[in-house]
Motif scaffolding. Structure first.
Motif, PDB file in Angstrom:
ATOM      1  N   LEU A  78       0.812  -1.223   0.000  1.00  0.00           N
ATOM      2  CA  LEU A  78       0.000   0.000   0.000  1.00  0.00           C
ATOM      3  C   LEU A  78       0.844   1.270   0.000  1.00  0.00           C
ATOM      4  O   LEU A  78       0.305   2.371  -0.149  1.00  0.00           O
ATOM      5  CB  LEU A  78      -0.941   0.025   1.215  1.00  0.00           C
ATOM      6  CG  LEU A  78      -2.017  -1.053   1.298  1.00  0.00           C
ATOM      7  CD1 LEU A  78      -2.915  -0.797   2.509  1.00  0.00           C
ATOM      8  CD2 LEU A  78      -2.849  -1.102   0.023  1.00  0.00           C
ATOM      9  N   GLY A  79       2.144   1.123   0.213  1.00  0.00           N
ATOM     10  CA  GLY A  79       2.994   2.297   0.249  1.00  0.00           C
ATOM     11  C   GLY A  79       2.854   3.129   1.498  1.00  0.00           C
ATOM     12  O   GLY A  79       3.158   4.335   1.492  1.00  0.00           O
ATOM     13  N   VAL A  80       2.422   2.519   2.585  1.00  0.00           N
ATOM     14  CA  VAL A  80       2.263   3.245   3.846  1.00  0.00           C
ATOM     15  C   VAL A  80       3.613   3.308   4.556  1.00  0.00           C
ATOM     16  O   VAL A  80       4.250   2.265   4.756  1.00  0.00           O
ATOM     17  CB  VAL A  80       1.232   2.553   4.756  1.00  0.00           C
ATOM     18  CG1 VAL A  80       1.112   3.290   6.090  1.00  0.00           C
ATOM     19  CG2 VAL A  80      -0.128   2.483   4.065  1.00  0.00           C
ATOM     20  N   PRO A  81       4.069   4.491   4.949  1.00  0.00           N
ATOM     21  CA  PRO A  81       5.341   4.572   5.680  1.00  0.00           C
ATOM     22  C   PRO A  81       5.279   3.759   6.970  1.00  0.00           C
ATOM     23  O   PRO A  81       4.227   3.676   7.615  1.00  0.00           O
ATOM     24  CB  PRO A  81       5.487   6.079   5.967  1.00  0.00           C
ATOM     25  CG  PRO A  81       4.592   6.752   4.983  1.00  0.00           C
ATOM     26  CD  PRO A  81       3.461   5.815   4.728  1.00  0.00           C
ATOM     27  N   ASP A  82       6.397   3.176   7.343  1.00  0.00           N
ATOM     28  CA  ASP A  82       6.430   2.364   8.559  1.00  0.00           C
ATOM     29  C   ASP A  82       5.925   3.146   9.768  1.00  0.00           C
ATOM     30  O   ASP A  82       5.220   2.602  10.623  1.00  0.00           O
ATOM     31  CB  ASP A  82       7.860   1.877   8.826  1.00  0.00           C
ATOM     32  CG  ASP A  82       8.308   0.814   7.831  1.00  0.00           C
ATOM     33  OD1 ASP A  82       7.435   0.062   7.347  1.00  0.00           O
ATOM     34  OD2 ASP A  82       9.504   0.746   7.531  1.00  0.00           O
ATOM     35  N   ALA A  83       6.297   4.430   9.849  1.00  0.00           N
ATOM     36  CA  ALA A  83       5.927   5.240  11.006  1.00  0.00           C
ATOM     37  C   ALA A  83       4.424   5.485  11.093  1.00  0.00           C
ATOM     38  O   ALA A  83       3.918   5.833  12.166  1.00  0.00           O
ATOM     39  CB  ALA A  83       6.671   6.576  10.962  1.00  0.00           C
ATOM     40  N   ALA A  84       3.703   5.319   9.978  1.00  0.00           N
ATOM     41  CA  ALA A  84       2.263   5.562   9.968  1.00  0.00           C
ATOM     42  C   ALA A  84       1.447   4.312  10.271  1.00  0.00           C
ATOM     43  O   ALA A  84       0.218   4.383  10.354  1.00  0.00           O
ATOM     44  CB  ALA A  84       1.835   6.133   8.616  1.00  0.00           C
ATOM     45  N   ILE A  85       2.108   3.165  10.401  1.00  0.00           N
ATOM     46  CA  ILE A  85       1.397   1.915  10.709  1.00  0.00           C
ATOM     47  C   ILE A  85       1.312   1.783  12.225  1.00  0.00           C
ATOM     48  O   ILE A  85       2.316   1.650  12.910  1.00  0.00           O
ATOM     49  CB  ILE A  85       2.118   0.703  10.104  1.00  0.00           C
ATOM     50  CG1 ILE A  85       2.301   0.882   8.598  1.00  0.00           C
ATOM     51  CG2 ILE A  85       1.325  -0.575  10.389  1.00  0.00           C
ATOM     52  CD1 ILE A  85       3.149  -0.191   7.951  1.00  0.00           C
ATOM     53  N   ALA A 127      -5.771 -13.628   8.261  1.00  0.00           N
ATOM     54  CA  ALA A 127      -6.175 -12.232   8.099  1.00  0.00           C
ATOM     55  C   ALA A 127      -5.816 -11.440   9.355  1.00  0.00           C
ATOM     56  O   ALA A 127      -6.051 -11.889  10.470  1.00  0.00           O
ATOM     57  CB  ALA A 127      -7.674 -12.136   7.827  1.00  0.00           C
ATOM     58  N   MET A 128      -5.250 -10.272   9.137  1.00  0.00           N
ATOM     59  CA  MET A 128      -4.857  -9.381  10.217  1.00  0.00           C
ATOM     60  C   MET A 128      -5.535  -8.032  10.014  1.00  0.00           C
ATOM     61  O   MET A 128      -5.960  -7.690   8.913  1.00  0.00           O
ATOM     62  CB  MET A 128      -3.339  -9.184  10.207  1.00  0.00           C
ATOM     63  CG  MET A 128      -2.518 -10.464  10.285  1.00  0.00           C
ATOM     64  SD  MET A 128      -2.484 -11.192  11.931  1.00  0.00           S
ATOM     65  CE  MET A 128      -1.401 -10.019  12.791  1.00  0.00           C
ATOM     66  N   TRP A 129      -5.635  -7.246  11.101  1.00  0.00           N
ATOM     67  CA  TRP A 129      -6.063  -5.857  10.964  1.00  0.00           C
ATOM     68  C   TRP A 129      -4.881  -4.952  11.295  1.00  0.00           C
ATOM     69  O   TRP A 129      -4.005  -5.309  12.081  1.00  0.00           O
ATOM     70  CB  TRP A 129      -7.260  -5.526  11.861  1.00  0.00           C
ATOM     71  CG  TRP A 129      -7.064  -5.689  13.346  1.00  0.00           C
ATOM     72  CD1 TRP A 129      -7.428  -6.769  14.107  1.00  0.00           C
ATOM     73  CD2 TRP A 129      -6.469  -4.743  14.261  1.00  0.00           C
ATOM     74  NE1 TRP A 129      -7.090  -6.567  15.419  1.00  0.00           N
ATOM     75  CE2 TRP A 129      -6.512  -5.333  15.548  1.00  0.00           C
ATOM     76  CE3 TRP A 129      -5.919  -3.477  14.121  1.00  0.00           C
ATOM     77  CZ2 TRP A 129      -6.014  -4.676  16.680  1.00  0.00           C
ATOM     78  CZ3 TRP A 129      -5.418  -2.832  15.242  1.00  0.00           C
ATOM     79  CH2 TRP A 129      -5.479  -3.433  16.502  1.00  0.00           C
ATOM     80  N   ALA A 130      -4.867  -3.788  10.661  1.00  0.00           N
ATOM     81  CA  ALA A 130      -3.856  -2.775  10.943  1.00  0.00           C
ATOM     82  C   ALA A 130      -4.515  -1.408  10.823  1.00  0.00           C
ATOM     83  O   ALA A 130      -5.339  -1.189   9.929  1.00  0.00           O
ATOM     84  CB  ALA A 130      -2.678  -2.885   9.978  1.00  0.00           C
ATOM     85  N   VAL A 131      -4.164  -0.510  11.720  1.00  0.00           N
ATOM     86  CA  VAL A 131      -4.691   0.856  11.692  1.00  0.00           C
ATOM     87  C   VAL A 131      -3.568   1.791  11.271  1.00  0.00           C
ATOM     88  O   VAL A 131      -2.457   1.713  11.808  1.00  0.00           O
ATOM     89  CB  VAL A 131      -5.232   1.269  13.078  1.00  0.00           C
ATOM     90  CG1 VAL A 131      -5.732   2.711  13.045  1.00  0.00           C
ATOM     91  CG2 VAL A 131      -6.359   0.326  13.510  1.00  0.00           C
ATOM     92  N   VAL A 132      -3.856   2.659  10.308  1.00  0.00           N
ATOM     93  CA  VAL A 132      -2.815   3.566   9.816  1.00  0.00           C
ATOM     94  C   VAL A 132      -3.173   5.011  10.114  1.00  0.00           C
ATOM     95  O   VAL A 132      -4.341   5.413  10.061  1.00  0.00           O
ATOM     96  CB  VAL A 132      -2.563   3.374   8.308  1.00  0.00           C
ATOM     97  CG1 VAL A 132      -2.049   1.979   8.025  1.00  0.00           C
ATOM     98  CG2 VAL A 132      -3.815   3.648   7.497  1.00  0.00           C
TER      99      VAL A 132
END
Length: 213
Positions: free
Chosen positions: A63-70, A94-99
């Motif tokens: 997704l191109g999300v910076p590590d610091a934003a995960i 399946a996992m959930w992650a909040v960005v």
């Protein structure tokens, strides 16, 4: 017997201050199978790799999300249908992650407007939504990751509506919030819309949420 490969597929959740509801991140696949088709971010679990680390890697690389934003990451459901992947048996966790807010190329869609996705990712989204709805107001890590350290009551309404698919009764929701350990109603009221009354603000009193289902 043929061995199954383990993949980690992530329901990546966005609920930023400007968002009226929760959206999930998807992106086109860069290789076979289903090249160019939209999918949840997913990776094969590496040898000795923890699930949370694999989930963060998937969100960052796909997704191109910076590590610091995960932010927070957690486990949802396991999908073991033998033919879910045309390459062979693949067990999907399946996992959930909040960005957090960031700039990136991902496409964000609501649960109710998710397009056709590769593999069994539509089923993953559907089944995971039900699990996330059960986690809300029961799992402190998930709830706080979505709402932040403090939030107006209107945000709680929007979050609950997005995950449950229906608008909660305000009185019942207030009772739910009041019963959560480490969550208090403050004296502050905050206007979140041009019209209407300012909403009560709730705040977590501890840096380490501990309540669970």
């Amino acid at each position: 017997m043929e061995q199954s490969v383990v993949s980690v597929d992530v329901v990546t959740l966005r609920f930023w201050p400007e968002d009226a509801g929760v959206t999930i991140g998807i992106a086109p696949r860069g290789h076979e199978p289903f090249t160019g088709e939209l999918a949840l971010p997913g990776v094969l679990l590496g040898r000795g790799e923890r699930l949370a680390a694999a989930a963060r890697r998937a969100v960052h690389t796909k997704l191109g999300v910076p590590d610091a934003a995960i932010g927070a990451v957690g486990q949802l459901v396991t999908f073991d249908e033998p033919h879910r992947d045309p390459r062979g048996p693949t067990l999907s966790i399946a996992m959930w992650a909040v960005v957090a807010p960031h700039e990136g190329p991902a496409q964000w869609v609501s649960f109710d407007a998710t397009p056709t996705l590769a593999f069994d990712h539509n089923r993953i989204v559907e089944d995971s939504r039900a699990v996330l709805a059960r986690l809300l107001w029961k799992d402190a890590v998930f709830t706080r990751a979505m709402l932040g350290a403090e939030f107006p009551a209107t945000r709680a309404v929007e979050l609950s509506t997005s995950l449950l698919g229906l608008r909660p009764d305000p009185a019942n929701l207030n009772r739910t919030l009041a019963a959560l350990p480490g969550l208090e109603r403050t004296t502050e009221r905050r206007r979140t819309k041009p019209t209407g009354r300012p909403a009560a603000v709730w705040a977590f009193t501890s840096d380490e949420p501990s309540w669970a289902e």
